[in-house]
Design a protein around this motif. Sequence first.
Motif, PDB file in Angstrom:
ATOM      1  N   LEU A 553      14.634  -2.397 -22.430  1.00 14.82           N
ATOM      2  CA  LEU A 553      14.106  -3.543 -21.687  1.00 14.82           C
ATOM      3  C   LEU A 553      12.766  -3.948 -22.286  1.00 14.82           C
ATOM      4  N   LYS A 554      12.574  -5.249 -22.451  1.00 22.30           N
ATOM      5  CA  LYS A 554      11.402  -5.734 -23.172  1.00 22.30           C
ATOM      6  C   LYS A 554      10.100  -5.548 -22.387  1.00 22.30           C
ATOM      7  N   SER A 574       4.022 -16.240 -26.151  1.00 21.05           N
ATOM      8  CA  SER A 574       3.917 -16.339 -24.697  1.00 21.05           C
ATOM      9  C   SER A 574       5.194 -16.867 -24.058  1.00 21.05           C
ATOM     10  N   LEU A 575       5.953 -17.704 -24.776  1.00 16.48           N
ATOM     11  CA  LEU A 575       7.165 -18.279 -24.194  1.00 16.48           C
ATOM     12  C   LEU A 575       8.286 -17.254 -24.055  1.00 16.48           C
ATOM     13  N   ILE A 576       8.116 -16.104 -24.692  1.00 17.78           N
ATOM     14  CA  ILE A 576       9.106 -15.022 -24.563  1.00 17.78           C
ATOM     15  C   ILE A 576       8.854 -14.199 -23.307  1.00 17.78           C
ATOM     16  N   PRO A 588      15.878 -21.802 -16.558  1.00 14.60           N
ATOM     17  CA  PRO A 588      16.025 -23.078 -17.271  1.00 14.60           C
ATOM     18  C   PRO A 588      14.705 -23.726 -17.641  1.00 14.60           C
ATOM     19  N   GLU A 589      13.690 -23.605 -16.768  1.00 10.13           N
ATOM     20  CA  GLU A 589      12.395 -24.209 -17.093  1.00 10.13           C
ATOM     21  C   GLU A 589      11.774 -23.545 -18.319  1.00 10.13           C
ATOM     22  N   SER A 590      11.936 -22.226 -18.426  1.00 12.80           N
ATOM     23  CA  SER A 590      11.395 -21.518 -19.588  1.00 12.80           C
ATOM     24  C   SER A 590      12.146 -21.902 -20.858  1.00 12.80           C
ATOM     25  N   ILE A 591      13.426 -22.209 -20.724  1.00 12.23           N
ATOM     26  CA  ILE A 591      14.195 -22.671 -21.881  1.00 12.23           C
ATOM     27  C   ILE A 591      13.683 -24.029 -22.334  1.00 12.23           C
ATOM     28  N   ASP A 592      13.416 -24.906 -21.387  1.00  9.00           N
ATOM     29  CA  ASP A 592      12.896 -26.241 -21.739  1.00  9.00           C
ATOM     30  C   ASP A 592      11.572 -26.147 -22.480  1.00  9.00           C
ATOM     31  N   VAL A 602      13.845 -17.872 -33.177  1.00  8.49           N
ATOM     32  CA  VAL A 602      14.085 -16.754 -32.253  1.00  8.49           C
ATOM     33  C   VAL A 602      14.586 -17.273 -30.908  1.00  8.49           C
ATOM     34  N   TYR A 603      14.057 -18.427 -30.510  1.00  6.10           N
ATOM     35  CA  TYR A 603      14.438 -18.976 -29.214  1.00  6.10           C
ATOM     36  C   TYR A 603      15.933 -19.263 -29.129  1.00  6.10           C
ATOM     37  N   ARG A 604      16.547 -19.511 -30.262  1.00  4.58           N
ATOM     38  CA  ARG A 604      17.971 -19.850 -30.259  1.00  4.58           C
ATOM     39  C   ARG A 604      18.821 -18.685 -29.760  1.00  4.58           C
ATOM     40  N   LEU A 605      18.419 -17.483 -30.139  1.00  5.43           N
ATOM     41  CA  LEU A 605      19.164 -16.309 -29.661  1.00  5.43           C
ATOM     42  C   LEU A 605      18.859 -16.017 -28.194  1.00  5.43           C
TER      43      LEU A 605
END
Length: 930
Positions: A553-554, A574-576, A588-592, A602-605
């Motif tokens: 777990l991260k 920070s977005l991770i 979903p908001e974090s994905i946006d 990296v975000y794609r995975l």
Amino acid sequence: MNMWETLELEPTQDESVIKKAYRVKLRQHHPEDDPEGFKRVREAYENILQWLKDGVNDNGETNRESAPENPETATEHPHISALKAMLQDASKRMELTSWKVWTETGQMLQIDEQQKISDDAVTLVLANRWLPPAIIDVLWHGLSWNLLLNGDQQQVELGEFLDEWRQFPLSVSLEELTQLSAPEQRAVLSFLRPLHIALSRGQVDALHYHLQQPLTFVIPNLLNVQISLLKAHVAIKTASSSVVEALLVSDLIERPAETLTLAQWEVIAEAAKLTGHSTAIEAVTGKFLSLKAWSEAADLQYFSALSHDRLLALVLACLRQRWNPLPPVFWRNERKLLEVPESAPEKLMYDWLCGQLVGHDNNAISHRLDFTGAEGSLVLVVKVLWAAHSGSWAWMNSLKQALKQELDALGNGSERVAILLAQQCLKEVMETQGGSETLQQKLAHYETDAFFSQEALTMEELSSLSKDDWLECIRRHPLLPDTWYRQLEQAEVLVMEELHESNMYPYYADSLCFYRSANPQYEITSVWQKTAFEGVFDWALMFFSHLGAGGALKQPVMDTLPPLPERQLSGPISLILPFAAKPYDYLPESIDAFNQFPEQFVYRLVVDSQVSLLIESESIDTLMERAKARDLSATIALSRLLAEEHFDEAIVFWNLVAANLDANPHFHVVVDWQQQTLIRLKQEKGLAKETYHYDKPEFIHAMITTNRAWFAPPEEFEEHSPEDEAKDFHYPMCILLTQLHLGLEGDGYNMASLKALADRRKKQTELQRETTDVAVEFLDEMYRQKLEKDIAEKGEKAATYSKTKLKFLSFVFFAAWVFVFPMTVMAGFDVSQETLGGMVIFLFITHSLLAWQVSRPIITKGNRKKYLFYSVFTLLAAIIFRSVFLAFVNVITHYMTANGLNDLYSRGGWDRKVVARREINMRKVLGFKD
């Protein structure tokens, strides 16, 4: 050639000279190698002996008088008597020299005597089946028993029996047997022969029966005899045997390691495992270690640990597999004995170790940070195993020191053996490190913040490793500085096409290399905004590890890292963080928010993981509602879920996301992977064709592409009338999807063809209606974004026409017609020619202004020309022919054309009403009644 010439001998009556010549010739013509030559030599020798036996008188004549032999008074042949005497002599019967002399002496006799001696010898041997195989082998060659294999069936069977006997192994040597008395020799051999036969044939029942019989002798203190007994008891699994216990404790385990062969120690190890004798297990393990038999030591300790520490047993199994691997199928069955641990860190190690046993590099552990929260000597060994497999040289060096410290603190036992074996494993791997000394010095900084500031590679460093060695180095050190990575690309060590075809473990390293090569402008330093900070290496490792699934777990991992500096709290790392804090939540908001840094692949995975989470946790109905709210993750999730059973609808959902990739680059991976799935399914379902037609439902199967240049303008669709099966859903949906892919950068699109989605809604299936609703929302969003952009750039000037105004002008023109037309066609109106001409001119001007205003928003050039031509023609015809009907047609043409204009966007501008309201209502535009 006569008998003397055959033996190369001058005629003589000296029998010793004749026998000597015969022995010489026998060596030259061995019966197995040269049977014909042997036959000639034998016949010559027998003829000479017969010549001597008959005798020669004074006149040189042979005396052939002889008395016939009386069978009743015949005595045993002296040669057989000698054989029996030798069998009774304990000091000679185990000496091969005596047997060889006996056979060589027999070879001097006549053929008929030799045959009689051979037959008697066979009888005697069969009566003494305890005789050692080595003696039977001497007789086999000396008496030519191999010729039995060419005889009748009975002789062949006898020959095969003797041939097998002579080749049987014997666990006691003839030299050792000479130390025993005659009864002891016979007793030992009588016991061992059936024992070895049963062992070699795997006859467990025969072994069990044989070992249950009472012994008539004391087992001699002979190593091979003891080993044979152990092997037999292991075969029948008699763990309680006092013989096994006595041998293990009293003698064998006390012997120095080098006095036994490895195979013998393995038998003792099997016996120790059978009895569960802990002292013997530890002692034999020590012998294996002394002999550097690493695999055997690990195997023995694996058995020992299996009953009390399953994870330790698994570790020892992997160590055993390293030096002497067993087939994966063995471990698949053995895994049933190994319970899955409950704690998360141990579960990860368990999964990775099990994967190694069956030859599968799973993603349970991807890097050293995945060991966070796991401590102890056993964990240290697992770290070594993982590092030996995929770790950096720097980490292996630190583990080497840790192993030494751990070994000093441990007592005896399986864990100590595991540490010793881990040391050997690490030593062997570290000896394989290549590269120049300076390159090794640079790689020694891996795992530290200083690594990212290493200087570029020199030519010497670059050429100090082969391409394969470099690829292995990259696999172990995936976070290479940008300068190194580009140098390796220029040297063609890293080739995009090869990376695409290959698979590298750890999987995040494979993805990292692929995406770095696929994005040549990408810089790894962009992750920390080119501003290093304490702990930047571990933060970067954590960040890029999102390219692979699995692992620890991260959040617990990040809790052990130095805190992020304030400047980094607005950066890519920070977005991770939200996904680490809530790994099982859909965000979903974090994905946006990923759109802030489109270059961070990296975000794609991460998006793919979120889509997988939706599929596992949400129903199709919930996903459909999310999709109607233009949630791309839910939309692509629907494509995955529906692909098998509702292929056409799955293609629609995929296209809705694919058309939005430019604005949402972090969805590239999920779109690409789903595209591959859809293409595969199209092949499997037999839907692949060379040509697809616009008017058929099947055209949607061609729309599995992200190539915008492939899409034809929607007006090209409208040139083809759809078949009945395509009218309800497929034909208008293909046009809608085409509009989404091409965007609103041109003149806009005719919405008339899309109204079939509303008009024919009752003929659609429930899923088609749901799919239509989602697609219309995406179309609505495309127009809304374009509207906001144009208003932001042009303000009120974004409005270039008004349907309401144009329809009003059509009424004004109608009024002009009503006022002017009667004066031009009816009698009774007293109007001057000047007035009448002025009215006609007014009519033409009004018509021209109206036609110009109405034609401006018409999207296609062809339709514009048709409208202008038709309106002018009907105007002129109505005036020339004074036709009320044509006048009415002219007015209706203006009104209907104005009424049919696009309600939203046309010719690069918007309807004034839309700009004023600043909203799009696509469902109303298309005629949906809701």
